[in-house]
Design a protein around this motif. Sequence first.
Motif, short mmCIF file in Angstrom:
data_model
loop_
_atom_site.label_atom_id
_atom_site.label_comp_id
_atom_site.label_asym_id
_atom_site.label_seq_id
_atom_site.Cartn_x
_atom_site.Cartn_y
_atom_site.Cartn_z
N CYS A 82 -37.41 11.77 -11.29
CA CYS A 82 -38.60 11.01 -10.89
C CYS A 82 -39.78 11.37 -11.79
N CYS A 88 -38.59 10.44 1.27
CA CYS A 88 -38.16 10.85 -0.06
C CYS A 88 -36.66 10.58 -0.22
N CYS A 106 -46.14 9.33 -4.33
CA CYS A 106 -45.46 10.47 -4.96
C CYS A 106 -45.70 10.45 -6.46
N CYS A 141 -37.35 4.16 -5.03
CA CYS A 141 -37.85 4.92 -3.87
C CYS A 141 -39.19 4.31 -3.46
S1 SF4 Z 1 -40.27 9.35 -6.08
FE1 SF4 Z 1 -38.56 10.80 -6.17
S2 SF4 Z 1 -39.41 12.78 -5.52
FE2 SF4 Z 1 -40.87 11.19 -4.95
S3 SF4 Z 1 -40.40 10.75 -2.83
FE3 SF4 Z 1 -39.24 9.30 -4.08
S4 SF4 Z 1 -37.23 10.21 -4.49
FE4 SF4 Z 1 -38.60 11.84 -3.66
#
Ligand code: SF4
Length: 348
Positions: A336, A297, A319, A312
């Motif tokens: 997010c 994350c 996620c 990410c």
């Molecule tokens: S999408 Fe956002 S909340 Fe989900 S793992 Fe990645 S950084 Fe973390």
Amino acid sequence: MQTAELIWEIKNNIEKIGRSLKVIEVCGTHTVSIYKNGFHTLFEGYIDFISGPGCPVCVTHEGYIDRLVELSSEWTIYTFGDLLKVPGSSKSLSQARANGGKIKVMYSPVDAVEHLENNEKVIFAAVGFETTAPAFALSLEKVIEKGLKNVKFACELKTIDEPLKSLLQNHIRVDGIILPGHVATVIGVDSFKFVEGFKVASVISGFEGYDILLSLLSITQDILNEDFTVKNEYKRVVKKEGNVIAKGYIEKYFERTSAFFRGLGLIPGGGLKIKDEFREYSIDMSYDNTKQKDSLCRCADVLTGKIKPFECPLFEKVCTPISPKGACMVSQEGSCNAYFRYGKWKGR
Ligand code: SF4
């Protein structure tokens, strides 16, 4: 001014400036409004919107969640719903509840206190910025008035000024800041004067699409005029001095302390704790804030503007709001989550 005219003016100003702008919105509700209204695509090539650390759930350390999970076997934890799915290092409050943990969702700590009996062992998960702190202060006052002896506050309240200073000093360079309207309602325009020292155009903004456009116009005009005084485009709610009564409640029951912010680390003066004279209502929530869960994350990088959520590796693949792997996907105000729900970003 009509909306179309406003958009034209903003773009026209940016063309006069001669480069695209980086604008940070500190508050999660602004993040949602920007993406919901499609401003990230409307101003593509003109404005790069960056999300800041103003979502309390997103910046909370997993150690705090772990401690609440531990306490939930003995105490009833009252929490806002947003905190339920935030991952701790082993489980979330929601998972702890499924395993028998005593966890209740509250809508208002003040209302919750009204219904408490003297023999109930209750902990309030006090999470939020200056917007929420007065409600916890008022709840504490009611607890004292009712003579409740088994009610404690797990204080993880935050202030907005110190993390914002840290962000601007150490992490990111921006051309403009959309300052948080909710917090400003309580602390007032004058509390943001420190931003002027960073020579960045800044404006306190409301949350409707039109409010955001007015704020963007203000930022572009200020950059053209090299005017770095804090502006207030949320005058219908935010006063120069803020809400004196709410500030009075904060000052009566809380004092500044250091606080951990995901992405920014430990910030001196970034938190609020219950004053020593009321310490019998506070529960020890110490946790090791130097350790963080080993995870892919990248919330910390999202919260400091280093990456966009879709960069990410877990975003949307594993996620999602149904199965969040980080706090920024849990909260309805997290970047997010906002990207997931409203983003039509490049490369999707
Ligand atoms: S999408 Fe956002 S909340 Fe989900 S793992 Fe990645 S950084 Fe973390």
